[in-house]
Scaffold this motif. Structure first.
Motif, PDB file in Angstrom:
ATOM      1  N   THR A   1       0.851  -1.194   0.000  1.00 44.93           N
ATOM      2  CA  THR A   1       0.000   0.000   0.000  1.00 44.93           C
ATOM      3  C   THR A   1       0.883   1.239   0.000  1.00 44.93           C
ATOM      4  OG1 THR A   1      -1.785  -1.109   1.165  1.00 44.93           O
ATOM      5  CG2 THR A   1      -1.756   1.281   1.266  1.00 44.93           C
ATOM      6  N   VAL A   2       0.584   2.155  -0.911  1.00 47.34           N
ATOM      7  CA  VAL A   2       1.323   3.403  -1.028  1.00 47.34           C
ATOM      8  C   VAL A   2       0.347   4.557  -0.799  1.00 47.34           C
ATOM      9  CG1 VAL A   2       2.603   4.916  -2.595  1.00 47.34           C
ATOM     10  CG2 VAL A   2       3.015   2.447  -2.627  1.00 47.34           C
ATOM     11  N   PHE A   3       0.568   5.305   0.267  1.00 49.24           N
ATOM     12  CA  PHE A   3      -0.239   6.495   0.534  1.00 49.24           C
ATOM     13  C   PHE A   3       0.427   7.678  -0.162  1.00 49.24           C
ATOM     14  CE2 PHE A   3      -1.339   3.641   3.977  1.00 49.24           C
ATOM     15  CZ  PHE A   3      -2.707   3.784   4.072  1.00 49.24           C
ATOM     16  N   THR A   4      -0.307   8.314  -1.063  1.00 50.99           N
ATOM     17  CA  THR A   4       0.296   9.312  -1.933  1.00 50.99           C
ATOM     18  C   THR A   4       0.164  10.732  -1.398  1.00 50.99           C
ATOM     19  OG1 THR A   4      -1.771   9.382  -3.179  1.00 50.99           O
ATOM     20  CG2 THR A   4      -0.021   7.984  -4.038  1.00 50.99           C
ATOM     21  N   THR A   5       1.016  11.598  -1.928  1.00 54.16           N
ATOM     22  CA  THR A   5       1.004  13.021  -1.602  1.00 54.16           C
ATOM     23  C   THR A   5       1.379  13.796  -2.868  1.00 54.16           C
ATOM     24  OG1 THR A   5       3.326  12.953  -0.902  1.00 54.16           O
ATOM     25  CG2 THR A   5       1.658  12.669   0.820  1.00 54.16           C
ATOM     26  N   ASN A   6       1.577  15.085  -2.717  1.00 56.87           N
ATOM     27  CA  ASN A   6       2.068  15.874  -3.839  1.00 56.87           C
ATOM     28  C   ASN A   6       3.538  16.188  -3.638  1.00 56.87           C
ATOM     29  OD1 ASN A   6       0.924  17.668  -1.695  1.00 56.87           O
ATOM     30  ND2 ASN A   6       1.882  19.250  -2.951  1.00 56.87           N
TER      31      ASN A   6
ATOM     32  N   ASP B   1       0.153  27.919 -10.809  1.00 53.82           N
ATOM     33  CA  ASP B   1       0.689  28.109 -12.156  1.00 53.82           C
ATOM     34  C   ASP B   1       2.052  28.787 -12.126  1.00 53.82           C
ATOM     35  OD1 ASP B   1      -0.775  30.321 -11.167  1.00 53.82           O
ATOM     36  OD2 ASP B   1      -0.903  31.200 -13.161  1.00 53.82           O
ATOM     37  N   THR B   2       2.435  29.336 -10.977  1.00 52.29           N
ATOM     38  CA  THR B   2       3.738  29.988 -10.840  1.00 52.29           C
ATOM     39  C   THR B   2       4.755  29.121 -10.107  1.00 52.29           C
ATOM     40  OG1 THR B   2       2.953  31.036  -8.802  1.00 52.29           O
ATOM     41  CG2 THR B   2       2.705  32.289 -10.849  1.00 52.29           C
ATOM     42  N   ALA B   3       4.417  27.844  -9.852  1.00 50.99           N
ATOM     43  CA  ALA B   3       5.283  26.972  -9.049  1.00 50.99           C
ATOM     44  C   ALA B   3       6.607  26.705  -9.747  1.00 50.99           C
ATOM     45  CB  ALA B   3       4.569  25.656  -8.775  1.00 50.99           C
ATOM     46  N   LYS B   4       7.666  26.573  -8.957  1.00 57.11           N
ATOM     47  CA  LYS B   4       8.994  26.271  -9.487  1.00 57.11           C
ATOM     48  C   LYS B   4       9.069  24.814  -9.955  1.00 57.11           C
ATOM     49  CE  LYS B   4      11.436  29.511  -6.418  1.00 57.11           C
ATOM     50  NZ  LYS B   4      12.470  29.617  -5.343  1.00 57.11           N
ATOM     51  N   ALA B   5       9.935  24.566 -10.913  1.00 55.08           N
ATOM     52  CA  ALA B   5      10.143  23.208 -11.413  1.00 55.08           C
ATOM     53  C   ALA B   5      10.823  22.349 -10.352  1.00 55.08           C
ATOM     54  CB  ALA B   5      10.995  23.253 -12.676  1.00 55.08           C
ATOM     55  N   VAL B   6      10.499  21.066 -10.350  1.00 55.26           N
ATOM     56  CA  VAL B   6      11.121  20.104  -9.434  1.00 55.26           C
ATOM     57  C   VAL B   6      11.584  18.899 -10.241  1.00 55.26           C
ATOM     58  CG1 VAL B   6       9.714  20.820  -7.461  1.00 55.26           C
ATOM     59  CG2 VAL B   6       8.940  18.945  -8.933  1.00 55.26           C
ATOM     60  N   SER B   7      12.256  17.969  -9.578  1.00 55.64           N
ATOM     61  CA  SER B   7      12.722  16.747 -10.236  1.00 55.64           C
ATOM     62  C   SER B   7      11.611  15.713 -10.274  1.00 55.64           C
ATOM     63  CB  SER B   7      13.922  16.173  -9.471  1.00 55.64           C
ATOM     64  OG  SER B   7      14.968  17.115  -9.386  1.00 55.64           O
ATOM     65  N   PRO B   8      11.682  14.750 -11.207  1.00 54.27           N
ATOM     66  CA  PRO B   8      10.745  13.625 -11.174  1.00 54.27           C
ATOM     67  C   PRO B   8      10.885  12.885  -9.850  1.00 54.27           C
ATOM     68  CG  PRO B   8      11.976  13.660 -13.235  1.00 54.27           C
ATOM     69  CD  PRO B   8      12.621  14.657 -12.328  1.00 54.27           C
ATOM     70  N   GLU B   9       9.746  12.488  -9.254  1.00 53.92           N
ATOM     71  CA  GLU B   9       9.814  11.840  -7.939  1.00 53.92           C
ATOM     72  C   GLU B   9       8.732  10.786  -7.807  1.00 53.92           C
ATOM     73  OE1 GLU B   9       9.920  13.013  -3.156  1.00 53.92           O
ATOM     74  OE2 GLU B   9       9.910  14.584  -4.690  1.00 53.92           O
ATOM     75  N   LEU B  10       9.126   9.637  -7.283  1.00 52.98           N
ATOM     76  CA  LEU B  10       8.205   8.530  -7.067  1.00 52.98           C
ATOM     77  C   LEU B  10       8.117   8.197  -5.589  1.00 52.98           C
ATOM     78  CD1 LEU B  10       9.298   6.004  -9.863  1.00 52.98           C
ATOM     79  CD2 LEU B  10       7.376   7.602  -9.928  1.00 52.98           C
ATOM     80  N   GLU B  11       6.895   8.032  -5.097  1.00 54.47           N
ATOM     81  CA  GLU B  11       6.703   7.486  -3.754  1.00 54.47           C
ATOM     82  C   GLU B  11       6.692   5.971  -3.879  1.00 54.47           C
ATOM     83  OE1 GLU B  11       4.487  10.208  -0.666  1.00 54.47           O
ATOM     84  OE2 GLU B  11       3.266   9.970  -2.458  1.00 54.47           O
ATOM     85  N   THR B  12       7.611   5.332  -3.200  1.00 50.05           N
ATOM     86  CA  THR B  12       7.878   3.911  -3.369  1.00 50.05           C
ATOM     87  C   THR B  12       7.363   3.135  -2.172  1.00 50.05           C
ATOM     88  OG1 THR B  12       9.898   4.592  -4.501  1.00 50.05           O
ATOM     89  CG2 THR B  12       9.709   2.268  -3.914  1.00 50.05           C
TER      90      THR B  12
ATOM     91  N   ALA C   1      -3.379   7.894  -7.120  1.00 47.53           N
ATOM     92  CA  ALA C   1      -2.785   6.557  -7.173  1.00 47.53           C
ATOM     93  C   ALA C   1      -3.807   5.479  -7.483  1.00 47.53           C
ATOM     94  CB  ALA C   1      -2.086   6.237  -5.850  1.00 47.53           C
ATOM     95  N   ALA C   2      -5.080   5.764  -7.231  1.00 49.30           N
ATOM     96  CA  ALA C   2      -6.157   4.817  -7.541  1.00 49.30           C
ATOM     97  C   ALA C   2      -7.330   5.632  -8.077  1.00 49.30           C
ATOM     98  CB  ALA C   2      -6.527   3.998  -6.303  1.00 49.30           C
ATOM     99  N   THR C   3      -8.552   5.201  -7.778  1.00 44.75           N
ATOM    100  CA  THR C   3      -9.719   5.904  -8.318  1.00 44.75           C
ATOM    101  C   THR C   3     -10.570   6.552  -7.231  1.00 44.75           C
ATOM    102  OG1 THR C   3     -10.903   3.793  -8.367  1.00 44.75           O
ATOM    103  CG2 THR C   3      -9.862   4.523 -10.417  1.00 44.75           C
ATOM    104  N   GLY C   4      -9.980   6.762  -6.053  1.00 48.95           N
ATOM    105  CA  GLY C   4     -10.657   7.540  -5.022  1.00 48.95           C
ATOM    106  C   GLY C   4     -12.029   7.019  -4.662  1.00 48.95           C
ATOM    107  N   ALA C   5     -12.156   5.704  -4.466  1.00 51.80           N
ATOM    108  CA  ALA C   5     -13.475   5.113  -4.220  1.00 51.80           C
ATOM    109  C   ALA C   5     -14.024   5.473  -2.851  1.00 51.80           C
ATOM    110  CB  ALA C   5     -13.399   3.597  -4.381  1.00 51.80           C
ATOM    111  N   THR C   6     -13.238   5.233  -1.799  1.00 45.65           N
ATOM    112  CA  THR C   6     -13.724   5.550  -0.455  1.00 45.65           C
ATOM    113  C   THR C   6     -13.505   7.014  -0.110  1.00 45.65           C
ATOM    114  OG1 THR C   6     -11.642   4.986   0.687  1.00 45.65           O
ATOM    115  CG2 THR C   6     -13.216   3.192   0.282  1.00 45.65           C
TER     116      THR C   6
END
Length: 520
Positions: free
Chosen positions: A236-241, A247-258, A323-328
């Motif tokens: 189970t992976v609990f996701t975040t941002n 629209d003015t946010a700075k660029a970041v690196s690609p990132e994966l929650e593992t 990460a899924a379809t937000g069922a619950t």
């Protein structure tokens, strides 16, 4: 003595009248139960909001698909004024379009990992060695300058994988419900633990600032990919941002929650001196053509000449994580509220007051959809400058705590509503719903209404595995929905809406909140 006797008689007559108007109509209760329990469409609604629409992150195409479907269904059922209504500026939309990642050395292993919301992709397939970065301060990063280009970065920030031997899914016991019913009102001005002046909040702000500075450094070094350990276990992976939606946010690196298990395996190998290589191909897309946020609204028009301008509102947030379809969280609550509207139409109900549904967006980012709606229609909670519509809302009922059955309702401190709701729950004791508690519950959209003095309520729901397994996770799928519980919830909420719309008086209100003090 005669005056006292007359006064007593008047009190008894008033009490009897109030009791009479809050005694549910058995015939209508039976109609609602029959339609809600035996002819339900709630699972079909949930299917269209989840499997058919996909993830519903704020501003994403998936959320718009779900919103458009909901608007069309409301119109099909005979609702009026059904539409997507803008509440204000949100920011960039975002979605995952491809996500492949695996460990290729010292051997092959496919990883469970989810792109963090609002982070970029890898711009095509990449391969890189894993580098362990240890940085407690910004100066700790100096030794990594010029060495991280194209590399896969991990941090040694967690001691291991979270483990628990408790059951994932639970229901409230009779003892717990009794404790809720006996709760005392919260003291005025009582502050929650972890508020803006607490040590916990200060520590969190410092950690966020450090991570933001590290992100800037890593992006400047052109790292290939960042792996962070997600909260959760057993895949189970609990996701975040991982970046801002602005629209003015700075660029970041690609990132994966593992997943914890995959992350810890990689970490152990790297610490042991093994060469660990990763290949990945991540594609995400940003959407900036329309930065507005939207809610779905629709109505059943009131028929009473004196009361039709008054409104009973129901709702829940339709946006989800990705990460899924937000069922619950929270297709369940949205499906129930849509089913409530369908039930009331199906039983040919013509309410005295207007009934309005609202499905919110951007709840996950800070109740933005409901707060924007309340600001546009009812008033400003900061100044308590109220608009005429504020006085015409009898009550707002919210659902956003998973797929569990209703066990009662939180009064949100509105003690005068308690006897009314107890009477309305009487016909549903056999369905397990009888608890009325003075307690508050926060962190969802009824709070926006409560903030401007509109009676806002959230129902008590059995937790099931909402907090332990599905909330914001890759496990939050249609399969985790409890059909019988959702049918029960829709039936009870429909009865509450019926009773609220027919009652001679609006739901009693608490004292208006005070304007919020201006901060220097």
């Amino acid at each position: 003595m005669k005056i006292k006797l007359l006064y007593s008689c008047l009190l008894l007559a008033a009490a009897g009248s109030a009791f009479a108007q809050d005694t549910p109509d058995p015939a209508m209760v039976q109609k609602i139960r029959e339609e809600g329990l035996n002819h339900s469409k709630v699972m079909d609604i949930a299917y269209h909001l989840t499997d058919a629409s996909g993830p519903r992150l704020s501003g994403s195409p998936g959320l718009k698909r779900a919103q458009d479907w909901a608007v069309n269904e409301l119109k099909t059922w005979g609702m009026v004024n059904a539409k997507r209504e803008a509440w204000g500026k949100f920011g960039k939309g975002w979605e995952v379009q491809k996500n492949y990642v695996a460990m290729t050395a010292p051997y092959y292993h496919a990883l469970i990992a989810i792109p963090k919301a609002w982070t970029p992709g890898t711009n095509g397939p990449i391969k890189g060695d894993v580098i362990l970065v240890k940085a407690d301060t910004l100066t700790d990063l100096d030794k990594y300058k010029g060495t991280l280009k194209g590399k896969v970065i991990i941090f040694d920030t967690k001691p291991g994988v979270e483990r628990t031997f408790k059951a994932d899914g639970i229901r409230y016991t009779d003892e717990q419900l009794d404790e809720m019913a006996k709760a005392k009102p919260q003291a005025p001005g009582a502050q929650r633990r972890g508020g803006p002046n607490s040590p916990q909040f200060t520590a969190m702000q410092k950690a966020r600032a450090l991570r933001a500075a590290i992100n800037t450094f890593l992006q400047g070094e052109s790292v290939g990919l960042v792996l962070t350990q997600a909260r959760g276990s057993d895949g189970t992976v609990f996701t975040t941002n991982g970046a801002s939606y602005a629209d003015t946010a700075k660029a970041v690196s690609p990132e994966l929650e593992t997943s914890g298990e995959d992350f810890q395996r990689i970490l152990r190998l790297v610490k042991a001196g093994e060469k660990v290589s990763i290949e990945a191909d991540i594609k995400t897309q940003f959407f900036t053509d329309d930065l507005q946020g939207y809610n779905v609204v629709g109505e059943i028009t009131g028929t009473d000449k004196k009361l039709k301008e008054q409104v009973v509102m129901i709702g829940g947030h339709l946006d989800s994580w990705h990460a899924a379809t937000g069922a619950t969280d929270n297709a369940a609550g949205s499906a129930v509220m849509l089913e409530v509207m369908r039930i009331l139409k199906a039983v040919n109900f013509h309410p005295r007051r207007t009934i309005r549904i609202a499905l919110w967006s951007s709840e996950e980012q800070g109740l933005f959809g409901s707060r924007g709606y309340v600001f546009n229609h009812f008033g400003d909670p900061k100044t308590m400058e109220l608009k005429p519509e504020q006085s015409k809302v009898s009550a707002y009922y919210n659902l956003d705590n998973g797929s569990g059955k209703l066990r009662g309702i939180y009064l949100q401190g509105d003690s005068l509503a308690g006897p009314i709701f107890k009477a309305w729950l009487q016909p549903f004791k056999d369905l397990g719903a009888a608890t009325v508690t003075i307690s508050n519950t926060g962190s969802t959209d009824h709070v926006s209404f409560d903030a401007v003095g509109v009676p806002g309520f959230q129902f008590i729901q059995d937790p099931l595995d909402y907090g332990s397994r599905t909330h914001h996770s890759n496990q939050d799928t249609y399969d985790k929905l409890s059909e019988d519980d959702l049918k029960q919830a829709a039936t009870i909420v429909a009865s509450f809406v019926y009773n609220t719309s027919q009652r001679d008086d609006m739901i009693p209100r608490k004292e208006l909140p005070k304007p919020q003090p201006t901060r220097n």
